[in-house]
Design an enzyme around this catalytic site. Structure first.
Site, short mmCIF file in Angstrom:
data_model
loop_
_atom_site.label_atom_id
_atom_site.label_comp_id
_atom_site.label_asym_id
_atom_site.label_seq_id
_atom_site.Cartn_x
_atom_site.Cartn_y
_atom_site.Cartn_z
N GLU A 175 0.81 -1.23 0.00
CA GLU A 175 0.00 0.00 0.00
C GLU A 175 0.84 1.27 0.00
O GLU A 175 0.81 2.06 0.97
CB GLU A 175 -0.96 -0.02 1.20
CG GLU A 175 -1.88 -1.22 1.19
CD GLU A 175 -2.87 -1.25 2.36
OE1 GLU A 175 -2.66 -0.52 3.35
OE2 GLU A 175 -3.85 -2.00 2.29
N GLU A 359 -5.55 -8.52 0.67
CA GLU A 359 -6.18 -8.17 1.95
C GLU A 359 -7.64 -7.86 1.71
O GLU A 359 -8.00 -7.11 0.79
CB GLU A 359 -5.57 -6.90 2.58
CG GLU A 359 -4.26 -7.09 3.25
CD GLU A 359 -3.74 -5.80 3.87
OE1 GLU A 359 -4.54 -4.93 4.28
OE2 GLU A 359 -2.50 -5.66 3.92
O1 IFM Z 1 -4.19 -3.21 9.15
C1 IFM Z 1 -4.14 -2.67 7.86
C2 IFM Z 1 -2.98 -3.25 7.08
O2 IFM Z 1 -1.76 -3.06 7.73
C3 IFM Z 1 -2.89 -2.58 5.74
N1 IFM Z 1 -4.15 -2.63 5.05
C4 IFM Z 1 -5.32 -2.22 5.76
C5 IFM Z 1 -5.41 -2.95 7.10
C6 IFM Z 1 -6.67 -2.52 7.85
O3 IFM Z 1 -6.67 -1.14 8.06
#
Ligand code: IFM
Length: 455
Positions: A175, A359
């Site tokens: 990210e 994710e």
């Molecule tokens: O916890 C985070 C993760 O580290 C990166 N993506 C989003 C998740 C939830 O906010």
């Protein structure tokens, strides 16, 4: 005791096929703890947590889930779920000293962890940078300094030489939008800077570091897949006025195309500088070619939809929250269709490599009652998002897998430990892990999937 709800995934969906990879994900700073052990250096998140008012309740990652000491049992937990893969990240400050030399103790931790995962037949998806930049690099400007991109390539070189052969797939960055925008424009993440010009430059250097690292990964560990993980989001206009529609478009560009275009098209979208005039980063000859180096896979993180409206000055602002939509503990709108929408949009806009949802998940205010954790909202959330992926696959998008965020409750950045994203509950006082109903539902689904005879 409440009955455990099932994950209803039709047997004929792509998700129910054994070749569709199912995994769980975590990140170093969020779970490891052991902040001062075995030569680990200070990271920007240690510094940020120590600044009063930055993190809810003053929480820090000093102990987190104590995974650094409990990794063996945690691997058993992962194996017990029956997942195909585990996504983790390496802590840069643990494995490389200030002079760029390896820290053998830090490297041994990851070698042992990967060996155990490999021995249990769990594929390993390893992210090199999930936000824990060594503080000594921040002291020289962090990602706003071009030198950090070269330092990242050196780090990627070291780690991929040391861990070659143990990793299924490397992701360079997690990210980069969050590192650049939340870290340098909004200051809601480490290093806590609020300067848009620095944010666009930081993103450029993050992406440059990504491209440089890809070459190191290819040279040192040619058998592993190489890619990146990017966060995404959908945006809807509050009204159908032209101004609100343009606001939603700009928000979407900012969230998605600002990062995706340079990686996949080799240029920044013009609209990002319509939104933020005068913030063009310094780009040197050859940078965009490095940044747009082809990859073996693209990791996509998706969580929620936002509603925005015009800010009256050519930009956008978040509209007041409607109470008519379902939300999570984060206040995020639950919008599974958004996952289909972005996947189809990216498929049409770019020539995407195979995609993994690296994710997806939600936070809820979970607690252990009579030995169990009834998180019915999460079971429905996972089911609906998995089916949204299935819809995208049916529309022709090449999605190969899905990782749940997260294996266990952990340090949720500026929200500390209050927000619980895990399918496993963590009692931070005792470090006891308790499977939530969602974890049991995933386990049952995967067991059924394994037992179903092939067509
Ligand atoms: O916890 C985070 C993760 O580290 C990166 N993506 C989003 C998740 C939830 O906010």
């Amino acid at each position: 005791m409440q009955a455990v709800p099932a994950l209803n995934i039709p047997a004929n969906s792509a998700i129910a096929q054994p070749e569709f990879l199912m995994g769980v994900a975590t990140a170093s700073y969020q779970i490891e703890g052991a902040a001062d052990e075995d030569g680990r250096l200070q990271s920007i998140w240690d510094t940020y947590c120590d600044e009063p008012g930055r993190v809810l309740h003053g929480d820090t990652g000093d102990v987190a889930c104590d995974h650094y000491h409990r990794w063996e049992a945690d691997v058993d937990l992962i194996a017990g779920l029956g997942v195909d893969a585990y996504r983790l990240s390496i802590a840069w400050p643990r494995v490389m000293d200030e002079k760029g030399q390896p820290n053998p103790k830090g490297l041994t931790f990851y070698k042992n962890l990967l060996n155990r995962l490999n021995a249990k037949g769990i594929q390993t998806y390893v992210t090199l940078y999930h936000w824990d930049l060594p503080q000594h690099l921040q002291d020289k400007g962090g990602w706003a300094n071009r030198e950090t991109a070269y330092a990242f390539a050196e780090y990627a070189d070291l780690v991929s030489r040391e861990l070659a052969g143990k990793v299924t797939a490397w992701a360079t960055l997690n990210e980069p939008w969050c590192s650049a925008y939340l870290g340098y424009a909004e200051g809601r993440h480490a290093p806590g800077i609020t300067d848009l010009r620095q944010a666009t430059q930081a993103l450029h250097h993050l992406l440059l570091g990504h491209g440089l690292a890809l070459a190191k990964l290819k040279a040192n560990d040619p058998g592993a897949k190489r890619g990146i993980v990017c966060n995404t989001g959908t945006f809807k206009p509050l009204t159908d006025s032209a101004a609100d529609q343009d606001a939603a478009h700009l928000a979407y560009v900012q969230q998605n195309y600002w990062v995706f275009d340079p990686l996949l098209l080799g240029n920044y979208p013009k609209d990002i500088f319509r939104l933020w005039p005068g913030t063009e980063p310094l780009v040197l000859a050859g940078d965009m070619e490095i940044i747009s180096t082809p990859m073996d896979f693209f990791g996509i993180n998706y969580y929620f939809n936002s509603v925005v409206e015009s800010n009256g000055a050519g930009g956008y602002k978040e509209a007041p929250h409607s109470d008519k939509v379902e939300r999570t503990q984060m206040g995020w709108e639950v919008y599974p269709q958004g996952l289909t929408e972005i996947l189809v949009d990216f498929h049409q806009r770019y020539r995407m490599p195979p995609i993994y949802i690296t994710e997806n998940g939600m936070a809820s205010d979970d607690s252990v009652v009579n030995g169990g954790v009834a998180d019915a909202q999460r079971v429905r959330f996972l089911e609906n998002h998995l089916m949204a992926v299935d819809t995208a696959i049916k529309a022709g998008v090449d999605v190969r897998g899905y990782f749940i965020w997260s294996l266990m409750d952990n340090f949720e950045w500026a929200y500390g430990y209050e927000r619980r994203f895990g399918i496993t509950h963590v009692d931070y006082a005792t470090q006891v892990r308790t499977p939530k109903h969602s974890s049991l539902a995933v386990q049952a689904f995967l067991q059924q999937r394994k037992q179903r005879p092939a067509d």
